[in-house]
Write a protein that holds these residues in place. Structure first.
Motif, PDB file in Angstrom:
ATOM      1  N   GLU A 108       2.364   4.542  -4.445  1.00 49.77           N
ATOM      2  CA  GLU A 108       2.661   3.426  -5.339  1.00 49.77           C
ATOM      3  C   GLU A 108       4.118   3.562  -5.740  1.00 49.77           C
ATOM      4  O   GLU A 108       4.523   4.564  -6.340  1.00 49.77           O
ATOM      5  N   LEU A 109       4.913   2.562  -5.375  1.00 53.29           N
ATOM      6  CA  LEU A 109       6.362   2.620  -5.526  1.00 53.29           C
ATOM      7  C   LEU A 109       6.851   1.465  -6.386  1.00 53.29           C
ATOM      8  O   LEU A 109       6.086   0.557  -6.713  1.00 53.29           O
ATOM      9  N   GLU A 110       8.129   1.509  -6.732  1.00 54.36           N
ATOM     10  CA  GLU A 110       8.762   0.395  -7.430  1.00 54.36           C
ATOM     11  C   GLU A 110       9.948  -0.089  -6.620  1.00 54.36           C
ATOM     12  O   GLU A 110      10.790   0.710  -6.192  1.00 54.36           O
ATOM     13  N   ALA A 111      10.009  -1.398  -6.400  1.00 54.57           N
ATOM     14  CA  ALA A 111      11.170  -1.998  -5.748  1.00 54.57           C
ATOM     15  C   ALA A 111      12.394  -1.815  -6.647  1.00 54.57           C
ATOM     16  O   ALA A 111      12.263  -1.500  -7.832  1.00 54.57           O
ATOM     17  N   PRO A 112      13.593  -2.015  -6.107  1.00 56.74           N
ATOM     18  CA  PRO A 112      14.800  -1.819  -6.929  1.00 56.74           C
ATOM     19  C   PRO A 112      14.820  -2.645  -8.210  1.00 56.74           C
ATOM     20  O   PRO A 112      15.433  -2.229  -9.205  1.00 56.74           O
ATOM     21  N   ASP A 113      14.145  -3.813  -8.214  1.00 55.91           N
ATOM     22  CA  ASP A 113      14.123  -4.625  -9.429  1.00 55.91           C
ATOM     23  C   ASP A 113      13.004  -4.225 -10.382  1.00 55.91           C
ATOM     24  O   ASP A 113      12.796  -4.874 -11.402  1.00 55.91           O
ATOM     25  N   GLY A 114      12.258  -3.170 -10.023  1.00 55.63           N
ATOM     26  CA  GLY A 114      11.201  -2.663 -10.890  1.00 55.63           C
ATOM     27  C   GLY A 114       9.808  -3.154 -10.562  1.00 55.63           C
ATOM     28  O   GLY A 114       8.833  -2.712 -11.182  1.00 55.63           O
ATOM     29  N   THR A 115       9.673  -4.051  -9.584  1.00 56.88           N
ATOM     30  CA  THR A 115       8.360  -4.564  -9.210  1.00 56.88           C
ATOM     31  C   THR A 115       7.539  -3.476  -8.530  1.00 56.88           C
ATOM     32  O   THR A 115       7.966  -2.910  -7.524  1.00 56.88           O
ATOM     33  N   PRO A 116       6.345  -3.155  -9.047  1.00 61.42           N
ATOM     34  CA  PRO A 116       5.521  -2.127  -8.406  1.00 61.42           C
ATOM     35  C   PRO A 116       4.782  -2.681  -7.190  1.00 61.42           C
ATOM     36  O   PRO A 116       4.418  -3.861  -7.151  1.00 61.42           O
ATOM     37  N   PHE A 117       4.583  -1.826  -6.192  1.00 63.28           N
ATOM     38  CA  PHE A 117       3.801  -2.206  -5.022  1.00 63.28           C
ATOM     39  C   PHE A 117       3.217  -0.949  -4.397  1.00 63.28           C
ATOM     40  O   PHE A 117       3.622   0.173  -4.707  1.00 63.28           O
ATOM     41  N   ARG A 118       2.248  -1.146  -3.536  1.00 61.53           N
ATOM     42  CA  ARG A 118       1.616  -0.028  -2.847  1.00 61.53           C
ATOM     43  C   ARG A 118       2.031  -0.005  -1.375  1.00 61.53           C
ATOM     44  O   ARG A 118       2.229  -1.049  -0.755  1.00 61.53           O
ATOM     45  N   PHE A 119       2.146   1.216  -0.849  1.00 61.61           N
ATOM     46  CA  PHE A 119       2.451   1.434   0.567  1.00 61.61           C
ATOM     47  C   PHE A 119       1.343   2.285   1.177  1.00 61.61           C
ATOM     48  O   PHE A 119       0.923   3.284   0.591  1.00 61.61           O
ATOM     49  N   VAL A 120       0.869   1.856   2.350  1.00 63.23           N
ATOM     50  CA  VAL A 120      -0.121   2.617   3.108  1.00 63.23           C
ATOM     51  C   VAL A 120       0.454   2.891   4.486  1.00 63.23           C
ATOM     52  O   VAL A 120       0.879   1.967   5.185  1.00 63.23           O
ATOM     53  N   GLY A 121       0.500   4.164   4.879  1.00 63.61           N
ATOM     54  CA  GLY A 121       0.968   4.550   6.204  1.00 63.61           C
ATOM     55  C   GLY A 121      -0.174   5.143   7.005  1.00 63.61           C
ATOM     56  O   GLY A 121      -0.794   6.112   6.564  1.00 63.61           O
ATOM     57  N   LEU A 122      -0.461   4.564   8.178  1.00 67.35           N
ATOM     58  CA  LEU A 122      -1.628   4.967   8.970  1.00 67.35           C
ATOM     59  C   LEU A 122      -1.243   5.363  10.387  1.00 67.35           C
ATOM     60  O   LEU A 122      -0.321   4.792  10.974  1.00 67.35           O
ATOM     61  N   HIS A 123      -2.000   6.327  10.929  1.00 69.93           N
ATOM     62  CA  HIS A 123      -1.890   6.687  12.344  1.00 69.93           C
ATOM     63  C   HIS A 123      -3.230   7.259  12.808  1.00 69.93           C
ATOM     64  O   HIS A 123      -3.375   8.459  13.024  1.00 69.93           O
ATOM     65  N   PRO A 124      -4.239   6.399  12.983  1.00 69.96           N
ATOM     66  CA  PRO A 124      -5.559   6.863  13.429  1.00 69.96           C
ATOM     67  C   PRO A 124      -5.567   7.159  14.922  1.00 69.96           C
ATOM     68  O   PRO A 124      -4.631   6.810  15.655  1.00 69.96           O
ATOM     69  N   LYS A 125      -6.655   7.770  15.384  1.00 72.19           N
ATOM     70  CA  LYS A 125      -6.782   8.127  16.795  1.00 72.19           C
ATOM     71  C   LYS A 125      -7.115   6.897  17.641  1.00 72.19           C
ATOM     72  O   LYS A 125      -7.808   5.987  17.192  1.00 72.19           O
ATOM     73  N   PRO A 126      -6.651   6.883  18.908  1.00 62.67           N
ATOM     74  CA  PRO A 126      -6.973   5.778  19.805  1.00 62.67           C
ATOM     75  C   PRO A 126      -8.313   6.003  20.496  1.00 62.67           C
ATOM     76  O   PRO A 126      -8.850   7.117  20.473  1.00 62.67           O
TER      77      PRO A 126
END
Length: 364
Positions: free
Chosen positions: A190-208
């Motif tokens: 859970e991050l904040e953009a430079p203007d302070g707007t919060p947002f969530r980031f999900v990074g995925l790398h599942p198996k093929p």
């Protein structure tokens, strides 16, 4: 006669390759047939032309069957044609402090062209960086490029599923998490953009889907991550090598369950794999965003020696009403199917709670 028999056999195989992915199954060899739809429809077209040359009733039957099979394949590919309506219209860039640049690269563990990856990071200068397949050698190689990122998460592995997550944005929380029973870590932040707007980031790398690896784990991981968007009113973006094409069953379910949009729709395939073989390319490295995210740009990066091209997106969060006007809603799943998927997610959560793994402490 020999040519006719060859064309009949080819037609049976190509029709089977078209129909089998419609089954609701996690068998690896069935799900693998979802990947090469462009290649399959190309082979169908070549077989159609060969049957045209027969000039017989058998040739006509073959052509009719192949035409139906090609139509089914094209139905899956069509949304990613530039002729189709876009799910995410581009927004005006606006002020620099309102923009966030994200870059995801599957570096390929045995790739030794570290300089090309470092050059791509330097060229795009992302606010959020997600590297996959990072082993000890890659960790050492990219460490100098990470010096400008106050927050860095590392899960270094030699099994093709290591990752590095780095951001210069303000971090509310960030952790490496395991969303499947497989040894495939993900990033939840859970991050904040430079203007302070919060947002969530999900990074995925599942198996093929590969021999001996059915897709139950991959599908559960992707669906479980989709719920991350459902659990919050914040904007959510998701990136990574999903090891499934943009047109697959699980991709559509992921979008519907999480309320995600795909910037590829209406823009072209932007195929990310295989970067080294043009004739095998398909769109398996994804970027998804919820409807309150404005898309400024989405692009495929330069060749970096990996079998994947880098994928980057520039977005902003400060005007969700404008974003909703520019973006097109994802079609909801039928209630019964959505309920079934949500039950599967709950079962996956129960399975995960029974597995004890060393975890990366969250950054708060």
């Amino acid at each position: 006669m020999v040519l006719t028999n060859v064309l009949v056999c080819a037609t049976v195989l190509l029709v089977a390759a078209t129909l089998l992915p419609m089954l609701q199954t996690t068998l690896w060899w069935v799900r693998a047939l979802e990947f090469p739809r462009v290649q399959i429809v190309s082979l169908q077209a070549l077989t159609f032309l060969a049957a045209l040359g027969l000039g017989s009733q058998s040739g006509l039957v073959i052509m009719l069957v192949l035409a139906a099979a090609m139509a089914l394949q094209i139905l899956h590919i069509w949304p990613f044609s530039p002729l189709c309506a876009k799910e995410m219209q581009k927004a005006q860039p606006g002020a620099a402090q309102n923009q966030v640049t994200c870059l995801a690269i599957n570096v390929l563990m045995e790739n030794t062209n570290h300089a090309a990856v470092l050059a791509e990071i330097d060229r795009l200068d992302p606010d959020v960086l997600f590297l996959m397949e990072t082993d000890a050698a890659w960790n050492t190689a990219v460490t100098p490029a990470l010096s400008g990122y106050p927050t860095v998460l590392r899960e270094i592995k030699d099994n093709y599923y290591g990752l590095i997550f780095a951001t210069r944005l303000k971090v509310r929380s960030a952790r490496v998490s395991y969303l499947s029973v497989e040894d495939t870590p993900s990033v939840l932040a859970e991050l904040e953009a430079p203007d302070g707007t919060p947002f969530r980031f999900v990074g995925l790398h599942p198996k093929p889907p590969v021999p001996g690896e059915d897709t139950e784990g991959r599908d559960a991981e992707v669906a479980y991550a989709a719920r991350h968007a459902r659990d919050t009113d914040l904007p959510v973006i998701t990136m990574g090598d999903f090891n499934t094409p943009a047109w697959s069953q699980i991709s559509h379910r992921f979008k519907a369950v999480g309320g995600y949009l795909d910037p590829r729709v209406g823009r072209g395939l932007l195929s990310s794999f295989d970067a080294r073989r043009w004739w095998m390319r398909m769109p398996i490295d994804q970027f998804y965003a919820t409807e309150d995210v404005s898309l400024i740009s989405f692009q495929r990066g330069n060749f970096v020696g990996s079998d994947h091209f880098p994928m980057s997106a520039k977005i902003r969060f400060n005007d969700p009403d404008t974003a909703r006007q520019l973006n097109r809603r994802v079609t909801a799943l039928p209630d019964a199917e959505e309920a079934r998927i949500l039950q599967a997610i709950e079962r996956q959560g129960s399975r995960l709670s029974q597995i004890i793994r060393p975890t990366t402490p969250p950054l708060l």
